[in-house]
Write an enzyme that holds these catalytic residues in place. Structure first.
Site, short mmCIF file in Angstrom:
data_model
loop_
_atom_site.label_atom_id
_atom_site.label_comp_id
_atom_site.label_asym_id
_atom_site.label_seq_id
_atom_site.Cartn_x
_atom_site.Cartn_y
_atom_site.Cartn_z
N SER A 15 0.84 -1.21 0.00
CA SER A 15 0.00 0.00 0.00
C SER A 15 0.87 1.25 0.00
O SER A 15 2.09 1.18 0.19
CB SER A 15 -0.92 0.01 1.23
N ASP A 36 5.24 -7.50 3.46
CA ASP A 36 4.16 -6.79 4.13
C ASP A 36 3.42 -7.77 5.03
O ASP A 36 3.53 -8.99 4.85
CB ASP A 36 3.21 -6.18 3.10
N ASP A 59 7.28 -9.91 8.87
CA ASP A 59 7.33 -8.99 10.01
C ASP A 59 8.75 -8.44 10.06
O ASP A 59 9.70 -9.17 10.36
CB ASP A 59 7.00 -9.75 11.30
N CYS A 86 9.94 0.90 3.21
CA CYS A 86 8.81 1.82 3.40
C CYS A 86 7.94 1.43 4.60
O CYS A 86 7.07 2.20 5.00
CB CYS A 86 7.92 1.85 2.16
N TYR A 162 8.25 8.68 17.33
CA TYR A 162 8.25 8.68 15.87
C TYR A 162 9.46 9.45 15.34
O TYR A 162 10.17 8.97 14.45
CB TYR A 162 6.96 9.30 15.36
N LYS A 166 12.66 7.97 13.12
CA LYS A 166 13.02 8.49 11.81
C LYS A 166 14.36 9.21 11.84
O LYS A 166 15.12 9.18 10.86
CB LYS A 166 11.91 9.43 11.32
N THR A 197 -1.47 9.65 1.60
CA THR A 197 -1.68 8.22 1.79
C THR A 197 -3.05 8.01 2.43
O THR A 197 -3.70 8.97 2.86
CB THR A 197 -0.59 7.63 2.69
#
Length: 256
Positions: A15, A36, A59, A86, A162, A166, A197
């Site tokens: 996705s 995925d 995973d 991703c 988060y 990153k 998205t």
């Protein structure tokens, strides 16, 4: 590196940005393995793109799961030349909120998927890349592309975990590029801003429009296809290495 006849592994490929990159690379003549956890989406994409794409339920936080996906890719396509990471999650919690301290379980999960998961996949793919014969006069054997976020630089309120995850991806880009340079493997990171998205599509219209207006120009969210084009540019640009490239329309995130 020429894309045609190369083999790519794309995490989160069922996705969003991952899927756009998968579709673009297949269109350019590559073979693609998507890693995925979404069985339905992965199987549907495999069915739609035919023999050029395979789906593996993986995973990214689990070494055995990733190794099984890599082994399945090698068995099907015989090599790995490109790795695009991703897979990731977006989480939010204040360091101290109404319910007390930031839940450590949420912190650990965010770091495990976004940062450790990225490293877990790229290191195992790199093992296979080293086995490749050079594909050009520079001695290139592979290309790794990671996905960070502008939160790595301008994390907002509630984005401690988060942003740390990153920021870790940004921070490890150059050291890994240096590690793998003698092997003929380049490493770069895409640093997206606000990307259109499904996560953003679920927002109320006024919130979505408000976010769009924070972008310098053009005043809209990035299209996943634009991120995919940047991935293609990185793969094909043999002198681009060790870089973190912002693609954000000039936005600079405010505290909230």
């Amino acid at each position: 590196m020429e894309i045609r006849n190369k083999v790519a592994v794309i995490t989160g490929g069922a996705s969003g940005m991952g899927r756009q990159i998968a579709e673009l690379l297949v269109a350019q003549g590559a073979k693609v393995a998507i890693f995925d956890l979404n069985d339905a989406a992965g199987t549907a994409l495999e069915a739609s793109l035919g023999e050029s794409l395979m789906f593996a339920k993986v995973d990214v936080t689990d070494e055995a799961s990733v190794q099984a996906g890599v082994d399945k890719t090698i068995a099907r396509f015989s090599a790995i030349h490109i790795c695009v990471n991703c897979a990731g999650i977006a989480t939010g919690s204040k360091t101290v909120g109404r319910d007390g301290a930031f839940p450590l379980e949420l912190w650990n999960k965010t770091i495990a998927i976004n940062l450790t998961g990225t490293f877990n996949v790229l290191r195992l793919c790199a093992v296979e890349m080293v086995k490749n014969e050079p594909v050009n006069d520079d001695g290139a054997r592979g290309v790794i592309i990671n996905t960070a976020s502008i939160a790595a630089y301008e994390g907002q309120i509630g984005q401690a975990a988060y942003s740390a995850s990153k920021g870790g991806i940004v921070g490890m880009t150059l050291p890994i590029a240096r590690d793998l340079a003698p092997k003929g493997i380049r490493v770069n990171t895409i640093v997206p801003g606000l990307v259109d998205t499904p996560m953003f599509e679920s927002l109320p219209k006024e919130v979505y429009e408000g976010l769009s207006k924070t972008v310098l120009f053009p005043q809209r969210l990035a299209r996943p296809a634009e991120i995919a084009e940047l991935a293609r540019f990185i793969i094909e640009s043999d002198y681009l290495n060790g870089e973190c490239i912002r693609m954000d329309g000039g936005v600079r995130m405010q505290p909230k």
